[in-house]
Design a protein around this motif. Structure first.
Motif, PDB file in Angstrom:
ATOM      1  N   GLU A 157       0.837  -1.210   0.000  1.00 36.38           N
ATOM      2  CA  GLU A 157       0.000   0.000   0.000  1.00 36.38           C
ATOM      3  C   GLU A 157       0.873   1.263   0.000  1.00 36.38           C
ATOM      4  O   GLU A 157       0.653   2.194  -0.763  1.00 36.38           O
ATOM      5  CB  GLU A 157      -0.918  -0.020   1.228  1.00 36.38           C
ATOM      6  CG  GLU A 157      -1.884   1.159   1.233  1.00 36.38           C
ATOM      7  CD  GLU A 157      -2.729   1.197   2.497  1.00 36.38           C
ATOM      8  OE1 GLU A 157      -2.753   0.201   3.246  1.00 36.38           O
ATOM      9  OE2 GLU A 157      -3.344   2.253   2.727  1.00 36.38           O
ATOM     10  N   LYS A 158       1.889   1.241   0.847  1.00 39.76           N
ATOM     11  CA  LYS A 158       2.773   2.420   0.910  1.00 39.76           C
ATOM     12  C   LYS A 158       3.551   2.594  -0.401  1.00 39.76           C
ATOM     13  O   LYS A 158       3.722   3.725  -0.889  1.00 39.76           O
ATOM     14  CB  LYS A 158       3.761   2.259   2.079  1.00 39.76           C
ATOM     15  CG  LYS A 158       4.753   3.408   2.230  1.00 39.76           C
ATOM     16  CD  LYS A 158       5.636   3.164   3.441  1.00 39.76           C
ATOM     17  CE  LYS A 158       6.876   4.040   3.446  1.00 39.76           C
ATOM     18  NZ  LYS A 158       6.625   5.444   3.703  1.00 39.76           N
ATOM     19  N   ALA A 159       3.990   1.480  -0.960  1.00 44.04           N
ATOM     20  CA  ALA A 159       4.775   1.564  -2.204  1.00 44.04           C
ATOM     21  C   ALA A 159       3.915   2.126  -3.340  1.00 44.04           C
ATOM     22  O   ALA A 159       4.402   2.884  -4.179  1.00 44.04           O
ATOM     23  CB  ALA A 159       5.325   0.189  -2.569  1.00 44.04           C
ATOM     24  N   VAL A 160       2.634   1.759  -3.336  1.00 47.44           N
ATOM     25  CA  VAL A 160       1.739   2.275  -4.383  1.00 47.44           C
ATOM     26  C   VAL A 160       1.424   3.745  -4.114  1.00 47.44           C
ATOM     27  O   VAL A 160       1.497   4.597  -5.013  1.00 47.44           O
ATOM     28  CB  VAL A 160       0.433   1.435  -4.434  1.00 47.44           C
ATOM     29  CG1 VAL A 160      -0.598   2.101  -5.323  1.00 47.44           C
ATOM     30  CG2 VAL A 160       0.731   0.018  -4.918  1.00 47.44           C
ATOM     31  N   THR A 161       1.086   4.055  -2.876  1.00 44.56           N
ATOM     32  CA  THR A 161       0.673   5.421  -2.549  1.00 44.56           C
ATOM     33  C   THR A 161       1.826   6.418  -2.703  1.00 44.56           C
ATOM     34  O   THR A 161       1.680   7.482  -3.298  1.00 44.56           O
ATOM     35  CB  THR A 161       0.169   5.477  -1.079  1.00 44.56           C
ATOM     36  OG1 THR A 161      -0.805   4.466  -0.920  1.00 44.56           O
ATOM     37  CG2 THR A 161      -0.417   6.828  -0.743  1.00 44.56           C
TER      38      THR A 161
END
Ligand code: SF4
Ligand code: SF4
Length: 354
Positions: free
Chosen positions: A76-80
């Motif tokens: 999630e963090k890598a995408v956001t």
């Protein structure tokens, strides 16, 4: 792994037609924009290949299994924060040792991201679940067709078990209708195993798999630097000199001849995370205990922290001094690839042990 396979090759496999955007190959610096998330979802491998740190450095890093919860937060963090497009579920480990590997693939696919697995395929517990999760790319990494040949460089592996699992995977792929999943057999070429490329290629094609091969090289970066500094123990040095078709020291000298100032794709374009959520400088380093190559806990770092920690890194200075970053991506630099083919051909003409 994973290992001995260039990062750009991974990226190329993710792009229809294999054509990379110009920016991937440019040699001038640009703003880092990671597009690939590489995550070790387990902290172990069942084999001990001598060309890989798992075999030549031993159990340096803590092992374990990544929880789904931690994995979801990392993705999630890598995408956001970075707009990651692809997730690679391996670096120095065997991801099929994770009992819930199919659920990791499912999660990545549910987010509309590209998903790649790589395996030595000595273990295949749930071929149906994996194929039903529809990974985009499943690589089978090996180095022989018979046990005598394969066991030398895939130490502790059993090629008959691998072939049996290849058949199972092929059947599971058909059952799942996973025709868009590319299964690619990736053959590491050494001095001793070239005569078994053809039978493995034929076997792979019979199962409906793609086949590719590449000159094996020596990993990780820490060991390569020791080799170049003349600090490798004699037995390991002999292994490097005797077993690789591509002469390693000469190939780095050839990479150095390309001159300075080439950007490093491995630094800029990917985020590499270990089983405990630590961010590494890149996929070529292995020891993440306390040293400078562990940049911090990915979830606790801001984008600025990450950029800052990667900038002017001491390991990169040592690596780029020899153009090792180009060496590890050699098949994406046509001039280097040609030189490497020539070097390997010349080296193969040399009597063994000479
Ligand atoms: S299969 Fe061999 S090369 Fe791959 S991670 Fe395990 S020890 Fe390393
Ligand atoms: S310059 Fe070398 S150490 Fe630094 S990221 Fe690139 S490959 Fe890794």
């Amino acid at each position: 792994m994973s290992m001995l396979s260039g990062w750009i090759e991974r990226l190329r496999s993710m792009v229809p037609g294999g054509q990379l955007p110009e920016s991937t190959m440019e040699s001038t610096p640009r703003t880092p924009h990671p597009r690939i998330l590489t995550v070790d979802i387990v902290g172990m491998c069942n084999l001990r290949c001598p060309s890989c740190p798992v075999g030549n450095m031993g159990p340096v890093n803590p092992s374990g299994l990544m929880s789904e919860e931690l994995f979801h937060r990392i993705v999630e963090k890598a995408v956001t924060d970075f707009g990651i497009e692809s997730v690679v579920l391996f670096n120095w480990t065997e991801s099929l040792l994770h009992p819930r590997v199919a659920r990791f693939v499912q999660h990545v696919k549910s987010l509309g991201l590209y998903c790649m697995l790589s395996s030595n395929l000595n273990v295949l517990n749930d071929a149906d679940a994996i194929m039903e999760a529809h990974p985009d790319h499943f690589r089978i990494s090996l180095s022989g067709f018979t046990q005598e040949v394969y066991g030398k460089t895939h130490r502790q592996g059993n090629i008959e078990r691998v072939k049996q699992n290849m058949r199972m995977l092929s059947t599971a792929r058909q059952r799942a209708g996973a025709h868009q999943t590319r299964v690619v057999v990736y053959y590491h070429k050494y001095r001793h195993n070239l005569h078994e490329v053809a039978p493995m290629r034929e076997f792979s094609h019979q199962l409906g798999f793609e086949f590719s091969d590449a000159w094996a090289y020596y990993m990780p970066l820490e060991k390569l630097l020791r080799l170049l500094d003349g600090q490798l123990p004699p037995e390991e040095r002999r292994f490097v000199e005797d077993e690789f078709a591509l002469p390693i020291v000469e190939s780095i000298a050839a990479a150095r001849e390309l001159g300075p100032d080439h950007r490093c794709n491995l630094l800029d374009d990917q985020l590499v995370i270990d089983v405990h959520g630590n961010l590494a400088i890149c996929c070529t380093v292995f020891d993440l205990r306390d040293g400078p190559n562990r940049l911090g806990s990915f979830l606790e770092m801001s984008s600025e922290d990450i950029s800052r920690s990667k900038r002017d890194h001491a390991t990169c200075a040592k690596c780029t001094a020899h153009n090792i970053h180009l060496h590890y991506s050699y098949y994406d630099l046509p001039e280097l690839q040609q030189k490497y083919d020539d070097l390997a051909t010349r080296n193969l003409g040399r009597p063994e042990g000479d």
